[in-house]
Design a protein around this motif. Structure first.
Motif, PDB file in Angstrom:
ATOM      1  N   ARG A 250     -15.367   3.430   4.836  1.00 29.00           N
ATOM      2  CA  ARG A 250     -16.139   4.028   5.934  1.00 29.00           C
ATOM      3  C   ARG A 250     -17.293   4.862   5.399  1.00 29.00           C
ATOM      4  NH1 ARG A 250     -10.810   5.532   7.152  1.00 29.00           N
ATOM      5  NH2 ARG A 250      -9.778   3.857   8.244  1.00 29.00           N
ATOM      6  N   GLY A 251     -17.936   4.368   4.346  1.00 26.90           N
ATOM      7  CA  GLY A 251     -19.083   5.043   3.759  1.00 26.90           C
ATOM      8  C   GLY A 251     -18.756   6.231   2.888  1.00 26.90           C
ATOM      9  N   GLU A 252     -17.462   6.474   2.651  1.00 21.73           N
ATOM     10  CA  GLU A 252     -17.042   7.626   1.857  1.00 21.73           C
ATOM     11  C   GLU A 252     -16.503   7.168   0.498  1.00 21.73           C
ATOM     12  OE1 GLU A 252     -14.423  11.555   2.773  1.00 21.73           O
ATOM     13  OE2 GLU A 252     -13.438   9.647   3.190  1.00 21.73           O
ATOM     14  N   LYS A 253     -16.929   7.843  -0.551  1.00 20.38           N
ATOM     15  CA  LYS A 253     -16.466   7.555  -1.907  1.00 20.38           C
ATOM     16  C   LYS A 253     -15.053   8.125  -2.062  1.00 20.38           C
ATOM     17  CE  LYS A 253     -18.124   8.169  -6.638  1.00 20.38           C
ATOM     18  NZ  LYS A 253     -19.194   8.790  -7.434  1.00 20.38           N
ATOM     19  N   ARG A 254     -14.109   7.275  -2.490  1.00 18.23           N
ATOM     20  CA  ARG A 254     -12.716   7.705  -2.629  1.00 18.23           C
ATOM     21  C   ARG A 254     -12.145   7.257  -3.969  1.00 18.23           C
ATOM     22  NH1 ARG A 254     -10.696   9.942   1.596  1.00 18.23           N
ATOM     23  NH2 ARG A 254      -8.531   9.639   0.999  1.00 18.23           N
ATOM     24  N   LEU A 255     -11.274   8.074  -4.505  1.00 20.73           N
ATOM     25  CA  LEU A 255     -10.545   7.751  -5.727  1.00 20.73           C
ATOM     26  C   LEU A 255      -9.179   7.230  -5.340  1.00 20.73           C
ATOM     27  CD1 LEU A 255     -10.083   7.895  -8.819  1.00 20.73           C
ATOM     28  CD2 LEU A 255      -9.334  10.262  -8.473  1.00 20.73           C
ATOM     29  N   GLN A 256      -8.794   6.101  -5.926  1.00 23.74           N
ATOM     30  CA  GLN A 256      -7.453   5.577  -5.711  1.00 23.74           C
ATOM     31  C   GLN A 256      -6.739   5.526  -7.054  1.00 23.74           C
ATOM     32  OE1 GLN A 256      -7.584   1.871  -3.518  1.00 23.74           O
ATOM     33  NE2 GLN A 256      -7.609   3.017  -1.617  1.00 23.74           N
ATOM     34  N   LEU A 257      -5.604   6.204  -7.104  1.00 27.28           N
ATOM     35  CA  LEU A 257      -4.788   6.237  -8.319  1.00 27.28           C
ATOM     36  C   LEU A 257      -3.548   5.388  -8.098  1.00 27.28           C
ATOM     37  CD1 LEU A 257      -4.915  10.087  -8.985  1.00 27.28           C
ATOM     38  CD2 LEU A 257      -6.252   8.319 -10.142  1.00 27.28           C
ATOM     39  N   ASP A 258      -3.434   4.307  -8.862  1.00 29.54           N
ATOM     40  CA  ASP A 258      -2.245   3.474  -8.826  1.00 29.54           C
ATOM     41  C   ASP A 258      -1.206   4.211  -9.664  1.00 29.54           C
ATOM     42  OD1 ASP A 258      -0.492   1.407  -8.483  1.00 29.54           O
ATOM     43  OD2 ASP A 258      -1.643  -0.063  -9.619  1.00 29.54           O
ATOM     44  N   SER A 259      -0.175   4.756  -9.025  1.00 23.74           N
ATOM     45  CA  SER A 259       0.700   5.730  -9.670  1.00 23.74           C
ATOM     46  C   SER A 259       2.168   5.470  -9.399  1.00 23.74           C
ATOM     47  CB  SER A 259       0.379   7.139  -9.157  1.00 23.74           C
ATOM     48  OG  SER A 259      -0.981   7.412  -9.236  1.00 23.74           O
TER      49      SER A 259
END
Length: 89
Positions: free
Chosen positions: A36-45
């Motif tokens: 949705r136009g927002e920069k996000r970090l995804q951590l596969d954890s």
């Protein structure tokens, strides 16, 4: 007809930093995505033996993740809240 369970599809739980605050997590991969136009970090954890994805737009976590090298993984960390900012320790 097959049931969804019989298909063997596994979907990881999505958690926020608040859900894993001050807990040791094992990080296997980090990626930056745009939702949705927002920069996000995804951590596969993994936390407490459970495979999860920690998803956040927290500035300091995104900045730290931009410095991860490919050979950095896997590693253990905690996410803490310091003066209203999330950060890795």
């Amino acid at each position: 007809m097959k049931t969804f369970k019989e298909l063997g599809i596994y979907v990881k739980s999505r958690l926020s930093p608040e859900d894993v605050l001050d807990k040791t997590i094992e990080v296997y991969e980090a990626s930056v995505v745009y939702k949705r136009g927002e920069k996000r970090l995804q951590l596969d954890s993994k936390i407490d033996g459970r495979e999860v994805i920690v998803s956040t737009s927290a500035e300091l976590l995104l900045e730290a993740a931009s410095q991860f090298e490919p050979d950095s993984f896997p590693f253990e960390t905690k996410i803490i809240k310091d003066n209203n900012y999330y950060k890795f320790v």
